[in-house]
Design a protein around this motif. Structure first.
Motif, short mmCIF file in Angstrom:
data_model
loop_
_atom_site.label_atom_id
_atom_site.label_comp_id
_atom_site.label_asym_id
_atom_site.label_seq_id
_atom_site.Cartn_x
_atom_site.Cartn_y
_atom_site.Cartn_z
N VAL A 1 0.85 -1.19 0.00
CA VAL A 1 0.00 0.00 0.00
C VAL A 1 0.89 1.24 0.00
CG1 VAL A 1 -1.67 1.33 1.35
CG2 VAL A 1 -1.99 -1.14 1.08
N ASP A 2 1.86 1.27 0.90
CA ASP A 2 2.78 2.41 0.97
C ASP A 2 3.62 2.53 -0.29
OD1 ASP A 2 1.89 3.11 3.51
OD2 ASP A 2 3.38 1.85 4.51
N PHE A 3 4.13 1.40 -0.76
CA PHE A 3 4.98 1.39 -1.96
C PHE A 3 4.23 1.96 -3.17
CE2 PHE A 3 6.01 -1.07 -5.85
CZ PHE A 3 7.30 -0.60 -6.07
N LEU A 4 3.03 1.46 -3.43
CA LEU A 4 2.26 1.93 -4.59
C LEU A 4 1.91 3.41 -4.47
CD1 LEU A 4 -0.08 -1.13 -5.22
CD2 LEU A 4 1.81 -0.33 -6.67
N ALA A 5 1.58 3.86 -3.27
CA ALA A 5 1.24 5.27 -3.07
C ALA A 5 2.44 6.16 -3.40
CB ALA A 5 0.77 5.50 -1.64
N GLU A 6 3.62 5.74 -3.00
CA GLU A 6 4.80 6.55 -3.29
C GLU A 6 5.18 6.49 -4.76
OE1 GLU A 6 7.97 6.80 -0.57
OE2 GLU A 6 6.70 6.26 1.13
N ASP B 1 -2.06 11.65 -6.57
CA ASP B 1 -3.38 11.50 -7.19
C ASP B 1 -3.84 10.05 -7.24
OD1 ASP B 1 -3.72 14.21 -7.58
OD2 ASP B 1 -2.78 14.18 -9.56
N ALA B 2 -3.06 9.14 -6.65
CA ALA B 2 -3.42 7.72 -6.63
C ALA B 2 -3.72 7.27 -5.20
CB ALA B 2 -2.30 6.88 -7.22
N GLU B 3 -4.96 6.91 -4.98
CA GLU B 3 -5.37 6.38 -3.68
C GLU B 3 -5.15 4.87 -3.72
OE1 GLU B 3 -9.25 7.19 -1.22
OE2 GLU B 3 -9.64 5.67 -2.75
N ILE B 4 -4.53 4.34 -2.66
CA ILE B 4 -4.30 2.91 -2.54
C ILE B 4 -5.08 2.45 -1.32
CG2 ILE B 4 -2.60 1.07 -2.45
CD1 ILE B 4 -2.23 3.12 -4.82
N VAL B 5 -5.92 1.41 -1.52
CA VAL B 5 -6.81 0.95 -0.45
C VAL B 5 -6.70 -0.56 -0.29
CG1 VAL B 5 -9.19 0.94 0.40
CG2 VAL B 5 -8.45 2.75 -1.15
N LEU B 6 -6.59 -0.99 0.96
CA LEU B 6 -6.60 -2.42 1.27
C LEU B 6 -7.88 -2.72 2.03
CD1 LEU B 6 -5.04 -5.13 1.20
CD2 LEU B 6 -4.02 -4.46 3.39
N HIS B 7 -8.67 -3.65 1.47
CA HIS B 7 -9.94 -4.04 2.09
C HIS B 7 -9.83 -5.43 2.69
CE1 HIS B 7 -12.63 -0.94 0.35
NE2 HIS B 7 -11.81 -0.98 -0.69
N ASP B 8 -10.40 -5.60 3.87
CA ASP B 8 -10.60 -6.91 4.49
C ASP B 8 -12.10 -7.18 4.37
OD1 ASP B 8 -11.10 -9.07 6.17
OD2 ASP B 8 -9.63 -8.42 7.66
N ILE B 9 -12.48 -8.12 3.53
CA ILE B 9 -13.90 -8.31 3.24
C ILE B 9 -14.66 -9.08 4.32
CG2 ILE B 9 -13.57 -8.06 0.77
CD1 ILE B 9 -14.51 -11.36 1.46
N ALA C 1 -15.38 -7.88 7.06
CA ALA C 1 -16.20 -6.86 7.72
C ALA C 1 -16.56 -5.80 6.69
CB ALA C 1 -15.46 -6.26 8.90
N ILE C 2 -17.58 -6.04 5.88
CA ILE C 2 -17.89 -5.13 4.77
C ILE C 2 -18.32 -3.74 5.23
CG2 ILE C 2 -18.37 -6.94 3.09
CD1 ILE C 2 -21.35 -6.45 3.59
N ASN C 3 -18.84 -3.64 6.45
CA ASN C 3 -19.25 -2.32 6.96
C ASN C 3 -18.07 -1.46 7.39
OD1 ASN C 3 -22.00 -2.71 6.55
ND2 ASN C 3 -22.21 -3.79 8.49
N SER C 4 -16.91 -2.08 7.51
CA SER C 4 -15.68 -1.34 7.86
C SER C 4 -14.49 -2.02 7.21
CB SER C 4 -15.52 -1.28 9.38
OG SER C 4 -15.46 -2.58 9.91
N SER C 5 -14.59 -2.28 5.92
CA SER C 5 -13.61 -3.11 5.22
C SER C 5 -12.26 -2.44 4.98
CB SER C 5 -14.18 -3.60 3.89
OG SER C 5 -14.30 -2.52 2.98
N VAL C 6 -12.20 -1.12 4.96
CA VAL C 6 -10.93 -0.44 4.68
C VAL C 6 -10.02 -0.57 5.90
CG1 VAL C 6 -9.80 1.76 4.14
CG2 VAL C 6 -11.99 1.17 3.05
N VAL C 7 -8.92 -1.32 5.72
CA VAL C 7 -7.97 -1.52 6.83
C VAL C 7 -6.69 -0.73 6.64
CG1 VAL C 7 -8.91 -3.76 7.53
CG2 VAL C 7 -7.10 -3.67 5.80
N ALA C 8 -6.44 -0.26 5.42
CA ALA C 8 -5.29 0.61 5.15
C ALA C 8 -5.63 1.46 3.94
CB ALA C 8 -4.04 -0.22 4.89
N ILE C 9 -5.20 2.72 3.99
CA ILE C 9 -5.47 3.63 2.87
C ILE C 9 -4.38 4.70 2.83
CG2 ILE C 9 -7.02 5.08 4.22
CD1 ILE C 9 -8.73 5.38 1.61
N ARG C 10 -3.94 5.01 1.64
CA ARG C 10 -3.00 6.12 1.43
C ARG C 10 -3.60 7.06 0.40
NH1 ARG C 10 2.63 5.55 2.10
NH2 ARG C 10 2.70 7.65 1.27
#
Length: 149
Positions: A15-20, A25-33, A35-44
């Motif tokens: 996530v950090d690597f791709l963001a850098e 202008d590129a958002e990188i998001v890691l979802h843990d499915i 818990a779909i109501n709070s699936s975003v576990v990392a975001i840059r």
């Protein structure tokens, strides 16, 4: 601190690597499915969509899980996304599976093309010729001698 599936732990540095690599202008998001109501576990670069850690899965993520799109593909790329403030995004999703091929997460890239669209429109305005109709009779030809003309 958000609880993260151990399989997804190894994706946190990506996530950090791709963001850098891809820039602001590129958002990188890691979802843990799980818990779909709070699936975003990392975001840059969360300013792209306005989401934060703990945000829910998107409508497309829910559709992917429901229709099993992930079973026959490893990823989907370059589809249209729309941010919370209406900006056009180019989005891509990589499906993360466990050892039994069950979907456990998604790694998503959302690129904001707003500045590029503005630049394209600006360039189109500069490149466009007045009275552009494809009429060749009013084309100015440059040469080094009168004979060539």
């Amino acid at each position: 601190m958000v609880q993260i599936n151990p399989i997804l732990q190894k994706y946190l540095p990506i996530v950090d690597f791709l963001a850098e690599v891809l820039g602001d202008d590129a958002e990188i998001v890691l979802h843990d499915i799980s818990a779909i109501n709070s699936s975003v576990v990392a975001i840059r670069n969360s300013h792209v969509s306005g989401r934060m850690v703990g945000a829910p899965a998107t409508n497309l993520a829910l559709k992917i899980m429901k229709d099993n799109t992930y079973r026959n593909k490893n990823y989907i790329v370059n589809y249209r996304g729309v941010s919370g403030n209406g900006r056009m995004l180019r989005s891509s999703t990589y499906f993360i599976r466990d050892e039994h091929q069950k979907l456990v997460g998604m790694l998503c890239i959302n690129i904001d093309f707003d500045r590029l669209i503005q630049l394209k429109n600006y360039l189109d305005g500069i490149i466009r010729f007045s009275g552009e109709t494809g009429d060749e009779k009013n084309v100015e030809r440059f040469s080094s001698s009168v004979e060539e003309i």
